[in-house]
Write a protein that holds these residues in place. Sequence first.
Motif, PDB file in Angstrom:
ATOM      1  N   ALA A  12       0.839  -1.204   0.000  1.00 19.31           N
ATOM      2  CA  ALA A  12       0.000   0.000   0.000  1.00 19.31           C
ATOM      3  C   ALA A  12       0.874   1.255   0.000  1.00 19.31           C
ATOM      4  O   ALA A  12       0.606   2.208  -0.736  1.00 19.31           O
ATOM      5  N   ARG A  13       1.923   1.257   0.800  1.00 22.44           N
ATOM      6  CA  ARG A  13       2.807   2.428   0.825  1.00 22.44           C
ATOM      7  C   ARG A  13       3.482   2.640  -0.521  1.00 22.44           C
ATOM      8  O   ARG A  13       3.554   3.770  -1.016  1.00 22.44           O
ATOM      9  N   SER A  14       3.962   1.560  -1.133  1.00 20.64           N
ATOM     10  CA  SER A  14       4.596   1.679  -2.463  1.00 20.64           C
ATOM     11  C   SER A  14       3.631   2.272  -3.474  1.00 20.64           C
ATOM     12  O   SER A  14       4.004   3.107  -4.298  1.00 20.64           O
ATOM     13  N   PHE A  15       2.380   1.849  -3.411  1.00 25.28           N
ATOM     14  CA  PHE A  15       1.359   2.392  -4.301  1.00 25.28           C
ATOM     15  C   PHE A  15       1.112   3.873  -4.012  1.00 25.28           C
ATOM     16  O   PHE A  15       0.979   4.689  -4.934  1.00 25.28           O
ATOM     17  N   LEU A  16       1.050   4.224  -2.732  1.00 21.76           N
ATOM     18  CA  LEU A  16       0.683   5.589  -2.358  1.00 21.76           C
ATOM     19  C   LEU A  16       1.806   6.612  -2.523  1.00 21.76           C
ATOM     20  O   LEU A  16       1.521   7.810  -2.644  1.00 21.76           O
ATOM     21  N   GLU A  17       3.044   6.186  -2.538  1.00 19.74           N
ATOM     22  CA  GLU A  17       4.131   7.169  -2.602  1.00 19.74           C
ATOM     23  C   GLU A  17       3.981   8.167  -3.761  1.00 19.74           C
ATOM     24  O   GLU A  17       4.084   9.374  -3.537  1.00 19.74           O
ATOM     25  N   PRO A  18       3.700   7.735  -4.997  1.00 19.39           N
ATOM     26  CA  PRO A  18       3.480   8.743  -6.045  1.00 19.39           C
ATOM     27  C   PRO A  18       2.150   9.489  -5.883  1.00 19.39           C
ATOM     28  O   PRO A  18       2.028  10.651  -6.290  1.00 19.39           O
ATOM     29  N   ARG A  42      -5.906  10.244   4.992  1.00 21.71           N
ATOM     30  CA  ARG A  42      -6.271   9.615   3.715  1.00 21.71           C
ATOM     31  C   ARG A  42      -5.589   8.263   3.554  1.00 21.71           C
ATOM     32  O   ARG A  42      -6.207   7.291   3.124  1.00 21.71           O
ATOM     33  N   SER A  43      -4.306   8.217   3.865  1.00 25.08           N
ATOM     34  CA  SER A  43      -3.543   6.986   3.675  1.00 25.08           C
ATOM     35  C   SER A  43      -4.074   5.870   4.569  1.00 25.08           C
ATOM     36  O   SER A  43      -4.213   4.719   4.131  1.00 25.08           O
ATOM     37  N   SER A  44      -4.394   6.199   5.815  1.00 25.62           N
ATOM     38  CA  SER A  44      -4.927   5.191   6.726  1.00 25.62           C
ATOM     39  C   SER A  44      -6.311   4.730   6.292  1.00 25.62           C
ATOM     40  O   SER A  44      -6.628   3.539   6.359  1.00 25.62           O
ATOM     41  N   LEU A  45      -7.134   5.652   5.820  1.00 26.94           N
ATOM     42  CA  LEU A  45      -8.449   5.266   5.314  1.00 26.94           C
ATOM     43  C   LEU A  45      -8.306   4.342   4.109  1.00 26.94           C
ATOM     44  O   LEU A  45      -9.042   3.363   3.965  1.00 26.94           O
ATOM     45  N   PHE A  46      -7.329   4.621   3.262  1.00 22.77           N
ATOM     46  CA  PHE A  46      -7.044   3.757   2.118  1.00 22.77           C
ATOM     47  C   PHE A  46      -6.643   2.355   2.579  1.00 22.77           C
ATOM     48  O   PHE A  46      -7.122   1.352   2.046  1.00 22.77           O
ATOM     49  N   VAL A  47      -5.768   2.273   3.574  1.00 17.77           N
ATOM     50  CA  VAL A  47      -5.336   0.963   4.078  1.00 17.77           C
ATOM     51  C   VAL A  47      -6.520   0.198   4.651  1.00 17.77           C
ATOM     52  O   VAL A  47      -6.645  -1.017   4.436  1.00 17.77           O
ATOM     53  N   VAL A  48      -7.412   0.877   5.365  1.00 19.23           N
ATOM     54  CA  VAL A  48      -8.624   0.221   5.876  1.00 19.23           C
ATOM     55  C   VAL A  48      -9.411  -0.390   4.722  1.00 19.23           C
ATOM     56  O   VAL A  48      -9.807  -1.559   4.771  1.00 19.23           O
ATOM     57  N   LYS A  49      -9.624   0.380   3.668  1.00 15.96           N
ATOM     58  CA  LYS A  49     -10.398  -0.117   2.523  1.00 15.96           C
ATOM     59  C   LYS A  49      -9.685  -1.295   1.853  1.00 15.96           C
ATOM     60  O   LYS A  49     -10.332  -2.286   1.491  1.00 15.96           O
ATOM     61  N   ILE A  56     -10.245  -8.617   5.626  1.00 23.87           N
ATOM     62  CA  ILE A  56      -9.668  -8.366   6.947  1.00 23.87           C
ATOM     63  C   ILE A  56     -10.407  -7.195   7.588  1.00 23.87           C
ATOM     64  O   ILE A  56     -10.487  -6.111   7.011  1.00 23.87           O
ATOM     65  N   THR A  57     -10.949  -7.419   8.753  1.00 21.37           N
ATOM     66  CA  THR A  57     -11.629  -6.357   9.481  1.00 21.37           C
ATOM     67  C   THR A  57     -10.600  -5.344   9.954  1.00 21.37           C
ATOM     68  O   THR A  57      -9.625  -5.704  10.622  1.00 21.37           O
ATOM     69  N   ALA A  58     -10.795  -4.095   9.590  1.00 23.70           N
ATOM     70  CA  ALA A  58      -9.854  -3.032   9.929  1.00 23.70           C
ATOM     71  C   ALA A  58     -10.623  -1.790  10.351  1.00 23.70           C
ATOM     72  O   ALA A  58     -11.728  -1.539   9.872  1.00 23.70           O
ATOM     73  N   THR A  59     -10.003  -1.017  11.227  1.00 20.75           N
ATOM     74  CA  THR A  59     -10.629   0.188  11.762  1.00 20.75           C
ATOM     75  C   THR A  59      -9.664   1.362  11.664  1.00 20.75           C
ATOM     76  O   THR A  59      -8.482   1.226  11.977  1.00 20.75           O
ATOM     77  N   TRP A  60     -10.188   2.510  11.237  1.00 18.22           N
ATOM     78  CA  TRP A  60      -9.427   3.749  11.149  1.00 18.22           C
ATOM     79  C   TRP A  60      -9.372   4.368  12.540  1.00 18.22           C
ATOM     80  O   TRP A  60     -10.385   4.464  13.234  1.00 18.22           O
ATOM     81  N   PHE A 132     -13.434  18.158   5.379  1.00 17.64           N
ATOM     82  CA  PHE A 132     -12.172  17.426   5.307  1.00 17.64           C
ATOM     83  C   PHE A 132     -12.402  15.922   5.374  1.00 17.64           C
ATOM     84  O   PHE A 132     -11.694  15.145   4.728  1.00 17.64           O
ATOM     85  N   VAL A 133     -13.386  15.499   6.165  1.00 24.21           N
ATOM     86  CA  VAL A 133     -13.743  14.075   6.211  1.00 24.21           C
ATOM     87  C   VAL A 133     -14.217  13.627   4.829  1.00 24.21           C
ATOM     88  O   VAL A 133     -13.786  12.590   4.319  1.00 24.21           O
ATOM     89  N   ALA A 134     -15.074  14.425   4.193  1.00 25.48           N
ATOM     90  CA  ALA A 134     -15.571  14.100   2.849  1.00 25.48           C
ATOM     91  C   ALA A 134     -14.423  14.082   1.844  1.00 25.48           C
ATOM     92  O   ALA A 134     -14.357  13.193   0.985  1.00 25.48           O
ATOM     93  N   SER A 135     -13.507  15.021   1.953  1.00 23.78           N
ATOM     94  CA  SER A 135     -12.360  15.073   1.048  1.00 23.78           C
ATOM     95  C   SER A 135     -11.495  13.830   1.208  1.00 23.78           C
ATOM     96  O   SER A 135     -10.997  13.268   0.219  1.00 23.78           O
ATOM     97  N   ARG A 136     -11.308  13.368   2.421  1.00 21.88           N
ATOM     98  CA  ARG A 136     -10.535  12.160   2.707  1.00 21.88           C
ATOM     99  C   ARG A 136     -11.185  10.950   2.025  1.00 21.88           C
ATOM    100  O   ARG A 136     -10.513  10.174   1.347  1.00 21.88           O
ATOM    101  N   ILE A 137     -12.482  10.824   2.179  1.00 26.33           N
ATOM    102  CA  ILE A 137     -13.224   9.705   1.572  1.00 26.33           C
ATOM    103  C   ILE A 137     -13.147   9.786   0.051  1.00 26.33           C
ATOM    104  O   ILE A 137     -12.874   8.792  -0.630  1.00 26.33           O
ATOM    105  N   ASN A 138     -13.360  10.972  -0.505  1.00 21.92           N
ATOM    106  CA  ASN A 138     -13.319  11.154  -1.961  1.00 21.92           C
ATOM    107  C   ASN A 138     -11.937  10.861  -2.529  1.00 21.92           C
ATOM    108  O   ASN A 138     -11.817  10.298  -3.625  1.00 21.92           O
ATOM    109  N   ALA A 139     -10.896  11.227  -1.793  1.00 22.75           N
ATOM    110  CA  ALA A 139      -9.530  10.968  -2.264  1.00 22.75           C
ATOM    111  C   ALA A 139      -9.259   9.474  -2.379  1.00 22.75           C
ATOM    112  O   ALA A 139      -8.633   9.017  -3.342  1.00 22.75           O
ATOM    113  N   VAL A 140      -9.742   8.708  -1.419  1.00 22.22           N
ATOM    114  CA  VAL A 140      -9.566   7.252  -1.457  1.00 22.22           C
ATOM    115  C   VAL A 140     -10.365   6.652  -2.611  1.00 22.22           C
ATOM    116  O   VAL A 140      -9.858   5.809  -3.360  1.00 22.22           O
TER     117      VAL A 140
END
Length: 154
Positions: A12-18, A42-49, A56-60, A132-140
């Motif tokens: 996930a980190r390798s994907f997100l770096e760019p 955003r990055s943590s929300l992405f990892v949850v998804k 895998i059950t995951a929580t932000w 900002f919460v909406a922006s985080r979700i939209n970015a993912v």
Amino acid sequence: MQKHLIEMATTARSFLEPVWIEWHTAWGGKLPAVPSQSTCGRSSLFVVKALRHVGITATWKTGVPRHSEDGPELGPIGFHANGQWQSHAWVEACGYIIDITADQFGAAPVIVVPTGDRRYAEGTEDTALPAFVASRINAVEAIWARWLTYCGQT
């Protein structure tokens, strides 16, 4: 399970770096020395998804230190680094903390440790404004199809 989580977090980190560069560019600021800076929500929300996508059950999780009017912190909240508590977001899954952006505070680029690690202290709520919460979700959501292609899941 820890090994599997480390592999997923590293991918996930390798994907997100760019993607982090794209986000910083879109925000109009100069690129920080550490590209993960200001991307933990955003990055943590992405990892949850990504984790949930493979079952895998995951929580932000998040923590934003509170300060008194005099400046000192009112209890441990966030991520402890460099002698103080920092505002931060991370993921919890399967009894582990997964963090792919702690390097912005000088820590390792990928951290997967048992929950209860004393560097992490969850706050009681997400203090971000609704926009900002909406922006985080939209970015993912905006990068999700790219992730599926990256992982060969399309």
